[in-house]
Design an enzyme around this catalytic site. Structure first.
Site, PDB file in Angstrom:
ATOM      1  CG  ASP A  45      11.727  60.859  21.089  1.00 37.00           C
ATOM      2  OD1 ASP A  45      10.617  61.517  21.213  1.00 37.00           O
ATOM      3  OD2 ASP A  45      13.040  61.634  20.931  1.00 37.00           O
ATOM      4  CB  SER A  46       9.412  56.405  23.962  1.00 37.59           C
ATOM      5  OG  SER A  46      10.855  56.417  24.763  1.00 37.59           O
ATOM      6  N   GLY A  47      10.379  59.651  24.686  1.00 43.47           N
ATOM      7  CA  GLY A  47      10.642  60.549  25.677  1.00 43.47           C
ATOM      8  C   GLY A  47      11.641  60.112  26.695  1.00 43.47           C
ATOM      9  N   GLY A  48      11.890  58.751  26.802  1.00 42.58           N
ATOM     10  CA  GLY A  48      12.741  58.255  27.551  1.00 42.58           C
ATOM     11  C   GLY A  48      14.279  58.899  27.474  1.00 42.58           C
ATOM     12  CG  PHE A  49      17.980  59.931  24.844  1.00 41.01           C
ATOM     13  CD1 PHE A  49      19.191  59.330  25.309  1.00 41.01           C
ATOM     14  CD2 PHE A  49      18.186  61.380  24.389  1.00 41.01           C
ATOM     15  CE1 PHE A  49      20.387  59.738  25.141  1.00 41.01           C
ATOM     16  CE2 PHE A  49      19.601  61.853  24.098  1.00 41.01           C
ATOM     17  CZ  PHE A  49      20.681  61.114  24.519  1.00 41.01           C
ATOM     18  CG  ASP A  65      14.333  53.078  25.683  1.00 39.15           C
ATOM     19  OD1 ASP A  65      13.500  54.267  25.501  1.00 39.15           O
ATOM     20  OD2 ASP A  65      15.108  52.836  25.112  1.00 39.15           O
ATOM     21  CD  GLN A  98      18.572  50.816  25.380  1.00 39.75           C
ATOM     22  OE1 GLN A  98      19.798  50.756  25.335  1.00 39.75           O
ATOM     23  NE2 GLN A  98      17.880  51.839  25.085  1.00 39.75           N
ATOM     24  N   GLY A 158      20.582  52.928  22.792  1.00 39.95           N
ATOM     25  CA  GLY A 158      21.691  52.920  23.845  1.00 39.95           C
ATOM     26  C   GLY A 158      23.060  53.184  23.328  1.00 39.95           C
ATOM     27  CG  ASP A 160      17.084  60.206  15.357  1.00 41.75           C
ATOM     28  OD1 ASP A 160      17.224  61.126  15.931  1.00 41.75           O
ATOM     29  OD2 ASP A 160      17.292  59.320  15.616  1.00 41.75           O
ATOM     30  CB  CYS A 196      26.240  71.314  -3.130  1.00 43.47           C
ATOM     31  SG  CYS A 196      24.716  71.242  -1.900  1.00 43.47           S
ATOM     32  CB  CYS A 218      21.536  72.867  -1.018  1.00 42.46           C
ATOM     33  SG  CYS A 218      22.944  74.362  -0.638  1.00 42.46           S
ATOM     34  CB  CYS A 277      25.924  75.146  -2.837  1.00 44.33           C
ATOM     35  SG  CYS A 277      26.645  74.502  -1.343  1.00 44.33           S
ATOM     36  CG  HIS A 329      25.263  72.955   2.469  1.00 42.96           C
ATOM     37  ND1 HIS A 329      25.626  72.508   1.315  1.00 42.96           N
ATOM     38  CD2 HIS A 329      26.210  72.300   3.349  1.00 42.96           C
ATOM     39  CE1 HIS A 329      26.787  71.824   1.475  1.00 42.96           C
ATOM     40  NE2 HIS A 329      27.119  71.491   2.519  1.00 42.96           N
TER      41      HIS A 329
END
Length: 376
Positions: A93-97, A147, A190, A217, A267, A305, A307, A310, A336
């Protein structure tokens, strides 16, 4: 193995899409869920274990990595892939958030953002150009343009100003990114929850031209109904022949709803963060492993499951190690949760290919509505 970044749309079912993003470091099957490796690690997981859950791509955080250990140090040590022992695609990511949500005493201007680190109070300046430079030093395969993400609710005027600033920063990000074959730059739409502003933003991003497009956003406190309201129109404003990425989402029902509305990538820290706090996500909803009802239960979290948690451990054991503050608790439940998320993505890819996505959605919601298995 491709030398360039490209996207192939293989099938649609309603507005849901399945395809493949080709990168020099491997293919990403869509819809894709990207586990978050904030500080060059998916917490409580080994990289090979993350891959074993079915993840094709990880996310790294520019803000966290620029502060510690620094992008320059990662570059000297051979880049982020080598540094964290993950040889497949990485999106940064860009770091903005994070600047907006974590940093102290930040000052926003046309040029960029000046802020104090949440770690040690040191002063930093982040601009579209510096964000591109950091992400190039990290060596990520998919780079996000810089952004500004305003916290909702905000006034229409504030959202408009923020969106317009983000579009000017998108152009500067594109200019600074330059020509990097094999690497992709994504633009970020945005406009809050206002259809007109989203349309203006999408038009500007299409003019600049990106390798993929994010719906930004959202998942910032507006609630699922408002988020789905935006997703009812926002993805269709973006080019059909490029990947569409919904940032920071989410819970399993958010993800299924987003895919139904035309989203290709997501994500979220939720599966790993929940794993460390004793929350397991299963096809029958959420299980809180610390509850006393599990302390004598020899059954697995989820009988269907495969994994390691489980397959090899009981609810009683998971309850015990969580209450004893043992590290293995977070490791097993995180594994899991990531396994369940990737299984969900595979189920959706198969259903879209087969033209049975509506039936998949109905079964998903019906099974979740049953709730957890009865206590013994």
């Amino acid at each position: 193995m491709t030398e360039r970044f490209s996207y192939t749309l293989n099938a649609t079912d309603g507005r849901a899409r399945t395809g493949v993003i080709n990168t020099p470091r491997g293919d990403i099957r869509t819809p894709a869920f990207m586990p978050v490796g904030t500080a060059a690690t998916v917490k409580a997981m080994m990289p090979e274990s993350v891959r074993a859950t079915g993840a094709d791509i990880l996310l790294g955080n520019t803000y966290h990595l620029m502060l510690r250990p620094t992008a320059e140090r990662i570059d000297r040590l051979g880049g982020l892939h080598k540094f964290m022992n993950w040889d497949r695609p990485i999106l940064t990511d860009s770091g903005g958030f994070q600047v907006m949500s974590l940093a102290e005493l930040r000052k926003l201007t046309e040029e960029g953002v000046t802020f104090k680190s949440h770690i040690d109070g040191s002063k930093h300046h982040l601009t579209p150009e510096r964000s591109m430079e950091i992400q190039k030093l990290l060596g990520s395969d998919i780079v996000m343009c810089f952004d500004e993400c305003p916290a909702l609710p905000a006034s229409d005027e504030d959202v408009r100003k923020s969106m317009e600033l983000s579009m000017r920063w998108a152009q500067r990000s594109r200019d600074a990114f330059g020509d990097r074959p094999g690497h992709a730059l994504f633009g970020i739409q945005q406009g809050g929850v206002t259809e007109e502003l989203r349309g203006i933003s999408a038009e500007k991003l299409r003019e600049i031209e990106f390798d993929g497009y994010a719906v930004g956003g959202l998942a910032v406190g507006e609630g699922q109904e408002a988020m789905f309201g935006v997703l009812d129109y926002a993805p269709d404003m973006l080019p059909k022949d490029k990947p569409r990425y919904l940032m920071g989402v989410g819970k399993p029902d958010d993800i299924v709803g987003a895919v139904a509305r035309g989203i290709d990538m997501m994500d979220c820290v939720l599966p790993s963060r929940s794993g460390r706090t004793g929350q397991a996500w299963t096809r029958r909803g959420q299980v809180n492993i610390k509850n006393a009802r599990h302390s004598d239960d020899p059954r697995p979290l989820d009988e269907a499951c495969t994994c390691p948690a489980c397959s090899n451990y009981s609810r009683a054991y998971l309850n015990h190690v969580f209450r004893s503050h043992e590290m293995i608790s977070g490791m097993l439940i995180t594994w899991h949760n990531l396994h369940y998320y990737q299984e969900l993505m595979q189920g959706m890819r198969d259903a879209i290919s087969a033209g049975t996505f509506e039936a998949f959605q109905a079964e998903f919601h019906a099974t979740r509505a049953m709730g957890d298995i009865e206590p013994l």
